[in-house]
Write a protein that holds these residues in place. Structure first.
Motif, PDB file in Angstrom:
ATOM      1  N   PHE A 151       1.983   7.310   3.993  1.00 55.88           N
ATOM      2  CA  PHE A 151       3.260   7.977   4.270  1.00 55.88           C
ATOM      3  C   PHE A 151       4.086   7.994   2.980  1.00 55.88           C
ATOM      4  O   PHE A 151       4.448   6.925   2.471  1.00 55.88           O
ATOM      5  N   PRO A 152       4.422   9.191   2.463  1.00 59.12           N
ATOM      6  CA  PRO A 152       5.070   9.243   1.147  1.00 59.12           C
ATOM      7  C   PRO A 152       6.588   9.134   1.143  1.00 59.12           C
ATOM      8  O   PRO A 152       7.190   8.999   0.091  1.00 59.12           O
ATOM      9  N   HIS A 153       7.234   9.246   2.312  1.00 58.07           N
ATOM     10  CA  HIS A 153       8.704   9.309   2.308  1.00 58.07           C
ATOM     11  C   HIS A 153       9.299   8.318   3.300  1.00 58.07           C
ATOM     12  O   HIS A 153       9.797   8.713   4.348  1.00 58.07           O
ATOM     13  N   THR A 154       9.266   7.031   2.993  1.00 59.07           N
ATOM     14  CA  THR A 154       9.967   6.092   3.869  1.00 59.07           C
ATOM     15  C   THR A 154      11.459   6.321   3.658  1.00 59.07           C
ATOM     16  O   THR A 154      11.954   6.212   2.532  1.00 59.07           O
ATOM     17  N   THR A 155      12.172   6.656   4.741  1.00 58.30           N
ATOM     18  CA  THR A 155      13.541   7.150   4.590  1.00 58.30           C
ATOM     19  C   THR A 155      14.559   6.341   5.369  1.00 58.30           C
ATOM     20  O   THR A 155      15.636   6.037   4.876  1.00 58.30           O
ATOM     21  N   ASN A 156      14.229   6.032   6.635  1.00 63.86           N
ATOM     22  CA  ASN A 156      15.247   5.385   7.480  1.00 63.86           C
ATOM     23  C   ASN A 156      14.636   4.260   8.320  1.00 63.86           C
ATOM     24  O   ASN A 156      13.414   4.096   8.368  1.00 63.86           O
ATOM     25  N   GLN A 157      15.521   3.506   8.956  1.00 66.30           N
ATOM     26  CA  GLN A 157      15.106   2.306   9.680  1.00 66.30           C
ATOM     27  C   GLN A 157      14.118   2.613  10.806  1.00 66.30           C
ATOM     28  O   GLN A 157      13.083   1.955  10.929  1.00 66.30           O
ATOM     29  N   GLU A 158      14.445   3.633  11.610  1.00 65.70           N
ATOM     30  CA  GLU A 158      13.627   3.954  12.778  1.00 65.70           C
ATOM     31  C   GLU A 158      12.164   4.220  12.377  1.00 65.70           C
ATOM     32  O   GLU A 158      11.228   3.651  12.932  1.00 65.70           O
ATOM     33  N   GLN A 159      12.020   5.067  11.365  1.00 66.65           N
ATOM     34  CA  GLN A 159      10.675   5.444  10.913  1.00 66.65           C
ATOM     35  C   GLN A 159       9.986   4.262  10.215  1.00 66.65           C
ATOM     36  O   GLN A 159       8.804   3.989  10.441  1.00 66.65           O
ATOM     37  N   PHE A 160      10.745   3.523   9.421  1.00 61.97           N
ATOM     38  CA  PHE A 160      10.179   2.408   8.667  1.00 61.97           C
ATOM     39  C   PHE A 160       9.704   1.302   9.621  1.00 61.97           C
ATOM     40  O   PHE A 160       8.638   0.715   9.420  1.00 61.97           O
ATOM     41  N   GLU A 161      10.464   1.037  10.678  1.00 63.16           N
ATOM     42  CA  GLU A 161      10.051  -0.006  11.627  1.00 63.16           C
ATOM     43  C   GLU A 161       8.693   0.324  12.248  1.00 63.16           C
ATOM     44  O   GLU A 161       7.859  -0.546  12.453  1.00 63.16           O
ATOM     45  N   LYS A 162       8.486   1.599  12.534  1.00 57.88           N
ATOM     46  CA  LYS A 162       7.195   2.019  13.111  1.00 57.88           C
ATOM     47  C   LYS A 162       6.058   1.825  12.111  1.00 57.88           C
ATOM     48  O   LYS A 162       4.957   1.411  12.473  1.00 57.88           O
ATOM     49  N   ILE A 163       6.346   2.117  10.855  1.00 54.07           N
ATOM     50  CA  ILE A 163       5.321   1.944   9.816  1.00 54.07           C
ATOM     51  C   ILE A 163       5.011   0.449   9.632  1.00 54.07           C
ATOM     52  O   ILE A 163       3.846   0.044   9.556  1.00 54.07           O
ATOM     53  N   ILE A 164       6.069  -0.359   9.615  1.00 56.27           N
ATOM     54  CA  ILE A 164       5.872  -1.810   9.439  1.00 56.27           C
ATOM     55  C   ILE A 164       4.997  -2.365  10.579  1.00 56.27           C
ATOM     56  O   ILE A 164       4.048  -3.116  10.342  1.00 56.27           O
ATOM     57  N   LEU A 165       5.298  -1.927  11.792  1.00 56.86           N
ATOM     58  CA  LEU A 165       4.533  -2.401  12.943  1.00 56.86           C
ATOM     59  C   LEU A 165       3.063  -1.971  12.829  1.00 56.86           C
ATOM     60  O   LEU A 165       2.150  -2.776  13.051  1.00 56.86           O
ATOM     61  N   ALA A 166       2.840  -0.715  12.450  1.00 54.78           N
ATOM     62  CA  ALA A 166       1.460  -0.220  12.314  1.00 54.78           C
ATOM     63  C   ALA A 166       0.709  -1.017  11.247  1.00 54.78           C
ATOM     64  O   ALA A 166      -0.475  -1.335  11.407  1.00 54.78           O
ATOM     65  N   LYS A 167       1.408  -1.378  10.169  1.00 49.90           N
ATOM     66  CA  LYS A 167       0.763  -2.162   9.117  1.00 49.90           C
ATOM     67  C   LYS A 167       0.461  -3.577   9.610  1.00 49.90           C
ATOM     68  O   LYS A 167      -0.596  -4.125   9.315  1.00 49.90           O
ATOM     69  N   LYS A 168       1.394  -4.125  10.397  1.00 49.87           N
ATOM     70  CA  LYS A 168       1.158  -5.471  10.966  1.00 49.87           C
ATOM     71  C   LYS A 168      -0.037  -5.452  11.903  1.00 49.87           C
ATOM     72  O   LYS A 168      -0.757  -6.445  12.024  1.00 49.87           O
ATOM     73  N   ASN A 169      -0.246  -4.308  12.562  1.00 49.28           N
ATOM     74  CA  ASN A 169      -1.395  -4.170  13.458  1.00 49.28           C
ATOM     75  C   ASN A 169      -2.681  -3.836  12.710  1.00 49.28           C
ATOM     76  O   ASN A 169      -3.679  -3.440  13.314  1.00 49.28           O
ATOM     77  N   LYS A 170      -2.615  -3.937  11.392  1.00 50.63           N
ATOM     78  CA  LYS A 170      -3.795  -3.782  10.525  1.00 50.63           C
ATOM     79  C   LYS A 170      -4.403  -2.383  10.547  1.00 50.63           C
ATOM     80  O   LYS A 170      -5.605  -2.205  10.314  1.00 50.63           O
ATOM     81  N   LEU A 171      -3.590  -1.390  10.820  1.00 52.98           N
ATOM     82  CA  LEU A 171      -4.101  -0.016  10.703  1.00 52.98           C
ATOM     83  C   LEU A 171      -4.219   0.330   9.214  1.00 52.98           C
ATOM     84  O   LEU A 171      -3.473  -0.217   8.393  1.00 52.98           O
ATOM     85  N   PRO A 172      -5.104   1.234   8.849  1.00 54.27           N
ATOM     86  CA  PRO A 172      -5.281   1.569   7.425  1.00 54.27           C
ATOM     87  C   PRO A 172      -4.162   2.486   6.919  1.00 54.27           C
ATOM     88  O   PRO A 172      -4.389   3.640   6.555  1.00 54.27           O
ATOM     89  N   ILE A 173      -2.947   1.939   6.929  1.00 55.22           N
ATOM     90  CA  ILE A 173      -1.758   2.726   6.590  1.00 55.22           C
ATOM     91  C   ILE A 173      -1.059   2.096   5.388  1.00 55.22           C
ATOM     92  O   ILE A 173      -0.895   0.880   5.317  1.00 55.22           O
ATOM     93  N   THR A 174      -0.649   2.960   4.450  1.00 54.15           N
ATOM     94  CA  THR A 174       0.189   2.502   3.332  1.00 54.15           C
ATOM     95  C   THR A 174       1.429   3.387   3.300  1.00 54.15           C
ATOM     96  O   THR A 174       1.444   4.461   3.911  1.00 54.15           O
TER      97      THR A 174
END
Ligand code: NCD
Ligand code: ZN
Length: 351
Positions: A151-174
């Motif tokens: 994901f190239p544009h971390t912008t706000n809390q709502e979207q970032f929280e979802k990304i953080i959770l997906a990363k914690k769940n060990k999905l192949p996401i950066t």
């Protein structure tokens, strides 16, 4: 004076070919060197998007004649080019998809996402412009297919929280962040008007604080250098995007001087992680020298980008790029470019 590795910017729009009134490979890569970046990866949302091998080749040939730093590319897709993706794959660092409207009208139908994930046979990352409304959809697609997504544009809390959770769940996401979301917020639109108009839009001060507080979850800082002419920005329908190659490092060094960030973490975000995530092999005997104590005011008239403006003009920064070396050769010193167009290298992941 401190010595840093030649930085890597995995997200630039150099507009060549097709919109060279905004930027071209010579001015864009000159701007990169002035900002301490010795390798850039260029996005496919050209006027005619880079969705075929032929278009990619045209672009590479234009870059070959003009670039002054190392440059690599991404492929694009609108969901109808599976064969072309297979041909392009070995020459690019990833696939870029747009799920929201931005420059270039290059948006894909959400329903095609899984199909395109399947068309991309490579394990190189799929970079997705996905704002809050579509982020769940992408995370679901990653769960289903196991494909690597950035994901190239971390912008706000709502979207970032979802990304953080997906990363914690060990999905192949950066994820990456662009300096404008760290150093500007939507209050700045009052003064900068269309010169602070970009996609995603600037978020609130609270969001901005959230980004700084959670910077540990960010993998990459990418400029999203998106130049448009002053005339276009002053028009009735100003385009989205702001330039960033020459301001990213001075802004980060200023944050380092204010103890908001460490220099080691800056190197991780602008060199080590981009190298790892995108499998970039440049950097041998390549470095920059920076005066971390020098203070100056960002001034449009000193910029090398063709668009000639910055949303940070007038801002005082601490930390100036003095010299840049690529493979042992000095290519930039004290605001002056020392090499000719075409002296940079086209890179591809196999090199
Ligand atoms: C970018 C551009 O101008 O190409 N604009 C922007 O607002 N960020 C496209 C993009 O990265 O979305
Ligand atoms: Zn972009």
């Amino acid at each position: 004076m401190i010595k840093l590795p030649g930085l890597i910017d995995v997200h630039v729009h150099l507009r060549d070919p097709g919109q060279t009134e905004k930027e071209d490979f010579f001015t864009g890569t000159s701007s990169a060197l002035a900002g301490g970046f010795t390798t850039v990866l260029d996005m496919p949302n050209n006027k005619i998007p880079i969705t075929t091998f032929e278009k990619l080749n045209e672009k590479i040939e234009s870059a070959r004649k003009k670039t002054v730093c190392d440059i690599g590319f991404y492929a694009g897709s609108l969901g109808d080019n599976s064969k072309e993706l297979m041909k392009m794959e070995q020459y690019v660092f990833g696939l870029k998809l747009y799920l929201n409207k931005t420059t270039g009208n290059f948006i894909i139908d959400e329903k095609k996402l899984i199909k395109i994930f399947g068309d991309w046979k490579s394990n190189k990352p799929i970079i997705i412009h996905a704002e809050e409304d579509v982020i769940d959809l992408v995370i679901k697609a990653v769960k289903k297919t196991g494909k690597k997504v950035h994901f190239p544009h971390t912008t706000n809390q709502e979207q970032f929280e979802k990304i953080i959770l997906a990363k914690k769940n060990k999905l192949p996401i950066t994820c990456g962040i662009n300096p404008h979301y760290l150093f500007l917020n939507k209050n700045d639109v009052k003064t900068l008007e269309s010169f602070a108009l970009m996609k995603p839009e600037l978020a609130s001060k609270t969001d901005q604080n959230f980004l700084w507080k959670n910077l540990k979850h960010i993998d990459v800082i990418e400029s999203d250098h998106a130049p448009h002419t002053i005339k276009e920005k002053n028009s009735d329908h100003p385009p989205f995007g702001v330039p960033g190659l020459e301001t990213t490092l001075p802004l980060l060094l200023t944050a380092v001087s204010e103890k908001k960030l460490s220099i080691d973490r800056t190197i991780e975000l602008c060199f080590e992680n981009p190298r790892k995530i995108f499998n970039i092999k440049t950097g041998n005997n390549t470095w920059i020298e920076v005066d971390e104590k020098e203070e100056y005011i960002i001034d449009n008239k000193n910029l090398l980008t063709k668009c000639g403006w910055s949303p940070f003009a007038g801002k005082k920064v601490k930390g100036r790029v003095k010299k840049v070396f690529i493979r042992g050769k000095k290519v930039f010193e004290n605001g002056k470019l020392l090499v000719k167009p075409g002296s940079g290298r086209i890179i591809n992941p196999e090199l």
